[in-house]
Design a protein around this motif. Structure first.
Motif, mmCIF file in Angstrom:
data_model
loop_
_atom_site.group_PDB
_atom_site.id
_atom_site.type_symbol
_atom_site.label_atom_id
_atom_site.label_comp_id
_atom_site.label_asym_id
_atom_site.label_seq_id
_atom_site.Cartn_x
_atom_site.Cartn_y
_atom_site.Cartn_z
ATOM 1 N N GLY A 455 0.827 -1.202 0.000
ATOM 2 C CA GLY A 455 0.000 0.000 0.000
ATOM 3 C C GLY A 455 0.856 1.245 0.000
ATOM 4 O O GLY A 455 2.046 1.202 -0.327
ATOM 5 N N THR A 456 0.247 2.344 0.364
ATOM 6 C CA THR A 456 0.938 3.626 0.366
ATOM 7 C C THR A 456 0.840 4.271 1.744
ATOM 8 O O THR A 456 -0.056 3.972 2.538
ATOM 9 C CB THR A 456 0.326 4.575 -0.682
ATOM 10 N N LEU A 457 1.774 5.186 1.999
ATOM 11 C CA LEU A 457 1.842 5.884 3.280
ATOM 12 C C LEU A 457 1.568 7.361 3.056
ATOM 13 O O LEU A 457 2.128 7.969 2.148
ATOM 14 C CB LEU A 457 3.233 5.683 3.905
ATOM 15 N N ARG A 458 0.708 7.936 3.889
ATOM 16 C CA ARG A 458 0.410 9.366 3.812
ATOM 17 C C ARG A 458 0.254 9.898 5.221
ATOM 18 O O ARG A 458 0.334 9.148 6.199
ATOM 19 C CB ARG A 458 -0.860 9.611 3.004
ATOM 20 N N GLU A 459 0.059 11.209 5.344
ATOM 21 C CA GLU A 459 -0.135 11.819 6.648
ATOM 22 C C GLU A 459 -1.573 12.316 6.800
ATOM 23 O O GLU A 459 -2.221 12.690 5.823
ATOM 24 C CB GLU A 459 0.832 12.996 6.850
ATOM 25 N N VAL A 460 -2.028 12.307 8.050
ATOM 26 C CA VAL A 460 -3.329 12.851 8.414
ATOM 27 C C VAL A 460 -3.103 13.778 9.595
ATOM 28 O O VAL A 460 -2.301 13.470 10.485
ATOM 29 C CB VAL A 460 -4.318 11.739 8.811
ATOM 30 N N GLU A 461 -3.774 14.909 9.616
ATOM 31 C CA GLU A 461 -3.690 15.759 10.796
ATOM 32 C C GLU A 461 -5.034 16.429 11.042
ATOM 33 O O GLU A 461 -5.885 16.525 10.161
ATOM 34 C CB GLU A 461 -2.580 16.788 10.671
ATOM 35 N N THR A 462 -5.205 16.860 12.293
ATOM 36 C CA THR A 462 -6.456 17.489 12.693
ATOM 37 C C THR A 462 -6.168 18.438 13.841
ATOM 38 O O THR A 462 -5.022 18.568 14.296
ATOM 39 C CB THR A 462 -7.487 16.421 13.108
ATOM 40 N N THR A 463 -7.201 19.101 14.314
ATOM 41 C CA THR A 463 -7.095 20.000 15.456
ATOM 42 C C THR A 463 -7.815 19.378 16.638
ATOM 43 O O THR A 463 -8.986 18.983 16.534
ATOM 44 C CB THR A 463 -7.706 21.371 15.144
ATOM 45 N N ALA A 464 -7.106 19.263 17.769
ATOM 46 C CA ALA A 464 -7.679 18.663 18.972
ATOM 47 C C ALA A 464 -8.655 19.624 19.632
ATOM 48 O O ALA A 464 -8.766 20.806 19.249
ATOM 49 C CB ALA A 464 -6.567 18.286 19.940
ATOM 50 N N VAL A 465 -9.357 19.127 20.646
ATOM 51 C CA VAL A 465 -10.382 19.939 21.304
ATOM 52 C C VAL A 465 -9.802 21.183 21.954
ATOM 53 O O VAL A 465 -10.503 22.189 22.121
ATOM 54 C CB VAL A 465 -11.152 19.092 22.344
ATOM 55 N N ASP A 466 -8.514 21.154 22.326
ATOM 56 C CA ASP A 466 -7.899 22.335 22.937
ATOM 57 C C ASP A 466 -7.169 23.200 21.918
ATOM 58 O O ASP A 466 -6.453 24.135 22.283
ATOM 59 C CB ASP A 466 -6.950 21.924 24.063
ATOM 60 N N GLY A 467 -7.328 22.883 20.626
ATOM 61 C CA GLY A 467 -6.703 23.677 19.579
ATOM 62 C C GLY A 467 -5.351 23.188 19.131
ATOM 63 O O GLY A 467 -4.770 23.748 18.187
ATOM 64 N N SER A 468 -4.804 22.150 19.763
ATOM 65 C CA SER A 468 -3.484 21.637 19.387
ATOM 66 C C SER A 468 -3.565 20.862 18.075
ATOM 67 O O SER A 468 -4.562 20.203 17.772
ATOM 68 C CB SER A 468 -2.944 20.712 20.487
ATOM 69 N N ARG A 469 -2.492 20.937 17.312
ATOM 70 C CA ARG A 469 -2.377 20.143 16.085
ATOM 71 C C ARG A 469 -1.984 18.719 16.454
ATOM 72 O O ARG A 469 -1.064 18.495 17.243
ATOM 73 C CB ARG A 469 -1.317 20.757 15.175
ATOM 74 N N VAL A 470 -2.684 17.756 15.881
ATOM 75 C CA VAL A 470 -2.385 16.342 16.095
ATOM 76 C C VAL A 470 -2.236 15.685 14.727
ATOM 77 O O VAL A 470 -3.087 15.871 13.854
ATOM 78 C CB VAL A 470 -3.508 15.639 16.895
ATOM 79 N N ARG A 471 -1.136 14.950 14.535
ATOM 80 C CA ARG A 471 -0.887 14.325 13.236
ATOM 81 C C ARG A 471 -0.653 12.824 13.406
ATOM 82 O O ARG A 471 -0.400 12.327 14.510
ATOM 83 C CB ARG A 471 0.304 14.958 12.517
ATOM 84 N N ALA A 472 -0.715 12.119 12.256
ATOM 85 C CA ALA A 472 -0.540 10.672 12.243
ATOM 86 C C ALA A 472 -0.068 10.230 10.867
ATOM 87 O O ALA A 472 -0.262 10.923 9.864
ATOM 88 C CB ALA A 472 -1.857 9.974 12.577
ATOM 89 N N TRP A 473 0.567 9.070 10.819
ATOM 90 C CA TRP A 473 0.799 8.363 9.563
ATOM 91 C C TRP A 473 -0.403 7.467 9.301
ATOM 92 O O TRP A 473 -0.997 6.918 10.233
ATOM 93 C CB TRP A 473 2.063 7.505 9.631
ATOM 94 N N LEU A 474 -0.752 7.323 8.042
ATOM 95 C CA LEU A 474 -1.846 6.441 7.642
ATOM 96 C C LEU A 474 -1.359 5.552 6.509
ATOM 97 O O LEU A 474 -0.977 6.044 5.442
ATOM 98 C CB LEU A 474 -3.062 7.256 7.189
#
Length: 725
Positions: A455-474
Motif C-alpha cells: 500500500g501507500t503511506l500518507r499523513e493525516v492531521e487534525t485540530t484537537a479539542v484544545d486547539g493543538s495540532r495532532v498528526r498521524a501516519w496512515l
C-alpha cells in the motif's frame, strides 16, 4: 518511560496446507508467491533486519549487523556485513557463527572486535558464554580474544590507541577469574539461583538482576594480536593464542554500573560512564563518573539532585564531554531532556542549543570537536542535526527518515547512519556534511534492501479539542477508494514518551494493510517530536488529552473517502495497551480492541513494575484513581483480545491476569455459565514485554488477524493455527 544473514542467505518459505495465512485461514497447497512479503507471514519473518553500525578509524570500512532466521526459523541470528562506504561494491558477509555476533567495534589498528558464543577449547557451543573475538584487519580467521566466567557483555575501543574496555557481569565476592569460576560452579552444581537483594531495582525488562553485576575490565588489544608488519622479527611477534590480560577497573562497582553507558577517550587514557546513585525510598539517580584507565581512580564530574545524567561522549580532542540531562519528573511536570557539554573534569557545564524545543536522542562528535551530530524526534520523523558549540543548529537530513547509529568519518566530510521510516526498514546511508550539499543523503548498497509494500503511506492531521495540532501516519492498502473503502485499525504507540517515526519489525502495520486494513499511527499528547508543551498536555492526565487526541485524529481518518468508518478496530501495546483499555471503557465506536502488555489497574502497577521509583514520582494516588482503566470495566461492551507475556517485568503479568478476570466477571460482555466469552486471552509463558521469537510473533499476528477479521470485518471466526493446539 524514557529509560529490534543477508538477503541472499534468507529464504522465503512457501505456505503449505498445514500452515495458516496471516488472517488465520488455511493456506492452499503449493501457494503462489505472495505479491509482497507482507502477504505471507513466513515471507515476512524471513526478511533480513539491519541494526548497529561501526566505522573503522581510517574511514575505509563500514560494518552493519544483519539478523536473519536460523535453519529451522525459530530464532534470529545476527551476522556482521561489510558495506562499501563509497556505495560501489555490494555488501560482503564477514561472520558466520551459528549463534551470531554482536557489538561490532573497530580497534585503532582496524581489527574488528565482536561478541559471540562459539565453542572454545573443550567447551562446546551449547555451553559457551559470550566471549570477545577479533577478526584481524590483516586477514585470517576470527579468534577468541578474551573470556569471562559469566561472559562478556560489551566492548568499547579507543580510536587512536590500543586500549579496550570490556563490560562483564561478575559475582560480588569474586576477587579474580578463578574465584569467579568457582562461585559460578558452586551455584550451578547445587542448582541455586536465589538472589539476596539489599537495594533496588531487582529486575529490568525481562532480566533478574544479580547476584552478578557489571564491572569494567581494561586491556591493551595489541598484546594479543599478531602484528602484520612484514619486517617484524618472529621473536617479537605476539602470541596468536594469547588472551587479553583484563584488568578490573571497578572491583567495588556493585550495582552502580547496571544498565549504564560508557565512552573512552581517543587516547584510551580516560573513560566516562554513567553511575547509579541510590537514593531514599528505593529511588535511583544517574550521575557521571570519570575513570583513569591506568589506575582505576574514579572522579565524579557531574551530579545533579534533580536530574539523571547519561549517554556521555568524550570529544575527540579529549577536553570535553557531552551528555544528556533528563530532569526528574514530578506529578505536575513532565521530564525534559536536553543536551549539555562540560570540561572533561566536569567544569563549566552548559546547555547546547538552549532554545531548541526538541529532545535529543543520540549524538556523535565532529572530528574537530567543534560540534555534534544529533538525532531528535521531530513531527513524525527523526532527522540528523548539526549543533555547534555556540548553539547554532542546522538540519542535515531533509527527508522523512528516522536516523540512528550515526558515525562520523575522521576527516569530517561525511557521516554514516541507519535510516528507516514507516515506508521502509533500516538501511545504511551516507550523509554529506558539506554546507549546501546537493545530495545530502545517499543510500549505500545494503545487505537488506527495501521490500515491496502492499500500500501507500500518507499523513493525516487534525485540530484537537484544545486547539493543538495532532498528526498521524496512515498506511492505506492498494485499491482502497471511495467505491471500495478500507476498514480502519487505530494503532496506538507505547512509551508513552515516543513517536511513530521509525520502522518496527515488532509492530508492523503493513501486515494488516496486506489483509485490506488501513492502519492509523497517531502521535497524541505525550508524544515526542512536538515540543515540551505537547508532552505536558498529557502529563499525569493519561485519560484526557491523549484520549481526545486519538479520537479526533480517528475522526479525521474516517472522514477520508477511502476509509470505511463503520468498520474500525483499535489496538496498542504497553502504554498503547493502556490507552486501548481506556478506549474500551470510554467509547463503543470500535468493533474490536487488541490490548498487548497493557497497564490495567494503576493502583498496583506502579509498585510492581521494574522501575517503581520512576512511576512513584508521577503516579500519585489521585492520578491513579482518575486515570485507571479498571474502574470503567463495567462499561466495556467491545470484544477485547488480551495479550501478555509472563516474563514481562515492565508491565508485570498481574496486569494481564487481572484484566482478563475482570473482563470475564465484570464487563458488559461477561462469560456465560460455561466460561465462554467474546473476549480472548493470548498468553505467552516465556515471552517478555514484546513477543520476540519468530514463531511466537507469527502466532501473535495470526491470532490478531483472526480476531479483527471476526469482529471488525464480521467474518466467521477464522481457523486458528495448528501450533495453538
Amino acid at each position: 518511560m524514557t529509560t529490534d544473514t543477508s538477503r541472499n542467505d534468507a529464504t522465503t518459505p512457501t505456505a503449505t496446507s498445514s500452515e495458516a495465512t496471516a488472517d488465520g485461514s488455511a493456506a492452499p497447497t503449493e501457494a503462489a508467491a505472495p505479491p509482497t512479503p507482507f502477504h505471507d507471514l513466513d515471507a515476512y519473518l524471513a526478511l533480513p533486519r539491519a541494526s548497529g553500525l561501526a566505522l573503522s578509524p581510517d574511514g575505509t570500512r563500514l560494518v552493519v549487523g544483519v539478523a536473519a532466521l536460523n535453519h529451522d526459523s525459530t530464532a534470529y541470528v545476527t551476522s556482521q556485513w561489510d558495506v562499501d562506504p563509497s556505495g560501489e561494491r555490494p555488501a560482503r558477509r564477514l561472520t558466520r557463527g551459528t549463534k551470531g555476533e554482536s557489538q561490532a567495534t573497530f580497534t585503532a589498528s582496524g581489527d574488528l572486535l565482536f561478541v559471540a558464543k562459539r565453542a572454545i577449547g573443550e567447551t562446546g557451543e551449547d555451553k559457551a558464554k559470550p566471549a570477545l573475538w577479533v577478526l584481524p584487519a590483516a586477514g585470517g580467521e576470527a579468534r577468541v580474544l578474551a573470556t569471562r566466567p559469566g561472559g562478556v557483555g560489551g566492548i568499547t575501543a579507543a580510536r587512536a590507541a590500543d586500549t579496550v574496555i570490556v563490560t562483564a557481569d561478575t559475582l560480588p565476592s569474586a576477587t579474580d577469574t578463578e574465584s569467579e569460576q568457582r562461585l559460578r560452579d558452586l551455584r550451578s552444581d547445587n542448582k541455586v539461583n536465589a538472589i539476596l537483594h539489599t537495594g533496588y531495582p531487582v529486575r529490568y525488562w525481562d532480566s533478574d538482576l544479580g547476584p552478578d553485576r557489571p564491572r569494567l575490565f581494561a586491556a591493551e588489544a595489541s598484546s594479543a594480536v599478531v602484528a602484520s608488519a612484514p619486517d617484524q622479527a618472529p621473536e617479537d611477534e605476539a602470541d596468536p593464542d594469547a588472551p587479553l590480560e583484563l584488568r578490573d577497573l571497578t572491583p567495588d562497582a556493585g550495582a552502580h554500573l547496571t544498565n549504564t553507558g560508557l565512552d573512552l577517550s581517543a587516547d584510551g587514557a580516560t573513560a566516562v560512564t554513567s553511575w547509579n546513585r541510590p537514593m531514599a525510598k528505593g529511588a535511583v539517580r544517574s550521575i557521571l563518573v570519570r575513570i583513569d584507565v591506568a589506575s582505576g581512580e574514579r572522579t565524579t564530574i557531574a551530579d545533579e539532585a534533580e536530574a539523571d545524567l547519561g549517554a556521555a561522549r568524550i570529544s575527540p580532542d579529549g577536553t570535553r564531554v557531552a551528555y544528556l540531562r533528563e530532569t526528574l519528573s514530578t506529578p505536575e511536570s513532565a521530564p525534559e531532556v536536553t543536551l549539555w557539554i562540560a570540561g572533561i573534569d566536569g567544569s563549566d557545564p552548559q546547555r547546547i542549543a538552549a532554545g531548541w524545543d526538541r529532545w535529543p536522542a543520540s549524538f556523535a562528535w565532529l572530528p574537530d570537536s567543534s560540534g555534534l551530530l544529533v538525532t531528535a524526534d521531530d513531527d513524525g520523523r527523526s532527522p540528523v542535526y548539526k549543533v555547534t558549540l555556540d548553539g547554532t543548529l542546522s538540519r542535515l537530513t531533509p527527508d522523512d527518515g528516522a536516523y540512528s547509529d550515526v558515525v562520523v568519518a575522521t576527516d569530517g566530510s561525511v557521516a554514516y547512519a541507519l535510516r528507516s521510516s514507516y515506508a521502509h526498514p533500516a538501511e545504511v546511508v551516507r550523509i554529506d556534511l558539506a554546507d549546501g550539499a546537493t545530495e545530502p543523503v545517499t543510500a549505500l548498497r545494503s545487505p537488506s534492501p527495501r521490500p515491496s509494500l502492499p500500500g501507500t503511506l500518507r499523513e493525516v492531521e487534525t485540530t484537537a479539542v484544545d486547539g493543538s495540532r495532532v498528526r498521524a501516519w496512515l498506511a492505506v492498502p492498494e485499491g482502497a477508494s471511495e467505491a471500495d473503502p478500507a476498514p480502519l485499525v487505530l494503532w496506538i504507540h507505547g512509551g508513552p514518551l515516543g513517536s511513530w517515526n521509525a520502522w518496527s519489525w515488532r509492530w508492523c502495520p503493513w501486515l494488516l494493510v496486506a489483509q485490506g486494513y488501513a492502519v492509523l499511527l497517531p502521535d497524541p499528547a505525550l508524544s515526542t517530536g512536538y515540543g515540551q508543551d505537547f508532552i505536558q498536555r498529557g502529563w499525569g492526565a493519561w485519560g484526557e488529552a491523549p484520549f481526545t487526541d486519538l479520537m479526533a485524529v480517528t475522526d479525521a481518518a474516517e472522514a477520508l473517502p477511502e476509509i470505511d468508518g463503520t468498520r474500525t478496530g483499535a489496538m496498542g501495546g504497553s502504554f498503547g495497551g493502556y490507552m486501548a483499555n481506556w478506549v474500551a471503557g470510554h467509547t463503543d465506536r470500535f468493533k474490536g480492541i487488541v490490548t498487548h502488555a497493557s497497564l490495567w489497574a494503576l493502583d498496583g502497577f506502579g509498585t510492581t513494575t521494574d522501575a517503581g521509583y520512576f512511576w512513584g514520582r508521577e503516579m500519585t494516588p489521585q492520578m491513579a484513581l482518575a486515570n485507571s482503566p479498571h474502574l470503567s470495566v463495567e462499561r466495556i461492551a467491545t470484544p477485547m483480545l488480551v495479550v501478555h507475556g509472563d516474563k514481562d517485568y515492565r508491565v508485570p503479568i498481574g496486569e494481564g491476569l487481572r484484566l482478563w478476570y475482570e473482563l470475564l466477571s465484570k464487563s458488559a460482555l461477561p462469560a456465560d455459565e460455561d466460561g465462554r466469552s467474546p473476549h480472548r486471552f493470548l498468553y505467552f509463558p516465556d515471552e517478555n514485554h514484546w513477543v520476540l521469537t519468530p514463531q511466537h510473533a507469527k502466532v501473535w499476528y495470526q491470532v490478531v488477524g483472526a480476531f479483527l477479521a471476526e469482529h471488525v470485518l464480521g467474518q466467521e471466526a477464522p481457523v486458528l493455527p495448528e501450533t495453538l493446539g
